[in-house]
Design an enzyme around this catalytic site. Structure first.
Site, PDB file in Angstrom:
ATOM      1  N   TYR A  33       0.829  -1.199   0.000  1.00  0.00           N
ATOM      2  CA  TYR A  33       0.000   0.000   0.000  1.00  0.00           C
ATOM      3  C   TYR A  33       0.865   1.251   0.000  1.00  0.00           C
ATOM      4  CZ  TYR A  33       0.842   1.044   4.961  1.00  0.00           C
ATOM      5  OH  TYR A  33       1.424   1.389   6.162  1.00  0.00           O
ATOM      6  N   LYS A 151       6.584  -1.978   1.816  1.00  0.00           N
ATOM      7  CA  LYS A 151       5.421  -1.394   2.489  1.00  0.00           C
ATOM      8  C   LYS A 151       4.217  -2.320   2.319  1.00  0.00           C
ATOM      9  CE  LYS A 151       3.194   3.126   3.183  1.00  0.00           C
ATOM     10  NZ  LYS A 151       3.675   3.349   4.556  1.00  0.00           N
ATOM     11  N   GLU A 183      12.358   2.255  14.072  1.00  0.00           N
ATOM     12  CA  GLU A 183      11.458   3.310  13.610  1.00  0.00           C
ATOM     13  C   GLU A 183      10.233   3.346  14.495  1.00  0.00           C
ATOM     14  OE1 GLU A 183      10.365   2.296   9.590  1.00  0.00           O
ATOM     15  OE2 GLU A 183      10.130   0.184  10.120  1.00  0.00           O
ATOM     16  N   LEU A 207      11.373   1.217   6.885  1.00  0.00           N
ATOM     17  CA  LEU A 207      10.721   1.681   5.669  1.00  0.00           C
ATOM     18  C   LEU A 207      11.487   2.870   5.104  1.00  0.00           C
ATOM     19  CD1 LEU A 207       8.196   1.325   3.835  1.00  0.00           C
ATOM     20  CD2 LEU A 207       7.136   3.145   5.185  1.00  0.00           C
TER      21      LEU A 207
END
Length: 287
Positions: A33, A151, A183, A207
């Site tokens: 996505y 992702k 993260e 990411l």
């Protein structure tokens, strides 16, 4: 009035859109996505999101269903049909519905991908109360799989992390692996130490944030020092400032980590300046 959504080539009222129960996105989290912000009816960082979508699809041996130009047209059409001024556009591509549940990937020649897009209105997206007061974060173990650079729609643990933060009276969580911050649950993490912006280097561990790339570019253009390396929670708690970046939150200061206030316990000048620059430059370049 119901939103108009996009599903496999059609624009439909949201209550009429249907996806098969055998879709692998539903059964296997077999999909990817992107989320693109909209400011003043225009798309922020769209080319970057389109490139990352292609990267994610190719990493999972999935075809790219639409050209960047076609995706841009769909995004703009949804903005127009939903009269979206400020908000988000969510795009999801799954491996489709082969007809029955199976761990083996279906034949791409006979199983078309499922492509879904929808809008989320967020009035005054650039005017954030969280950015004004700053975020409180907690640290949690990072137990996700090893390809966080893709992702995917596998978002259960990040969702659990946000719930852990909520239960602790905090706003979000920073994930930690082998003693070092990877993260946030849905964002990249930064600290400011000795005037330097420090954030983990790109790898399969995090990411590759589109907002991250833009913010670091703007920081260097503004003569700010950037250092891409890992840091611990202890180092973060001793830092002058901290902040996060994401497509939906832009640049948002962090003022507390595991109950320890950073600096004066209020948003610092570096984060505030970067947020201002990012929003100003993004508005100029939006499509």
């Amino acid at each position: 009035m119901a939103r108009t959504v996009y599903l496999n080539g059609d624009y439909l009222p949201e209550d009429e859109a249907r996806v098969s129960i055998f879709d692998r996105g539903f059964l296997m989290a077999d999909g990817v996505y992107e989320v693109t912000s909209v400011l003043g009816g225009k798309l922020v960082d769209f080319p970057g999101h389109a490139r990352r979508l292609t990267r994610s699809l190719e990493a999972l041996d999935m075809a790219v269903p639409l050209t960047e130009a076609a995706l841009l047209e769909i995004h703009r059409e949804l903005v127009a049909r939903n009269a979206l001024d400020d908000g988000l556009i969510y795009l999801q591509v799954t491996r489709g519905a082969p007809g029955d549940r199976d761990f083996i990937f279906p034949d791409p020649e006979t199983t078309p991908l499922t492509v879904v897009l929808f809008t989320q209105a967020k009035p005054n997206l650039a005017e954030s109360a969280e950015a004004e007061r700053g975020l409180k974060v907690i640290s949690i173990d990072d137990i996700r799989w090893g390809r966080r650079d893709i992702k995917t729609v596998q978002l259960l643990y990040p969702s659990m992390g946000k719930m852990m933060a909520k239960a602790a009276g905090a706003d979000d969580a920073w994930m930690v692996e082998q003693g070092l911050v990877t993260e946030g649950t849905s964002n990249n993490a930064y600290i400011v130490k000795d005037g330097r912006i420090i954030t983990r280097a790109l790898s399969n561990d995090i990411l590759h944030g589109i907002t991250r790339a833009a913010v670091l570019r703007f920081a260097e253009e503004a003569q700010m020092k950037v250092e891409e390396r890992s840091f611990s929670i202890d180092e973060a708690q001793a830092a002058e400032e901290a902040f996060i970046t994401s497509a939906s939150s832009f640049v948002t200061p962090v003022v507390q980590i595991d109950g320890v206030a950073l600096g004066a316990g209020a948003p610092g000048p570096v984060a505030k300046r970067l947020r201002q620059i990012y929003i100003e430059e993004s508005r100029k370049a939006a499509l």
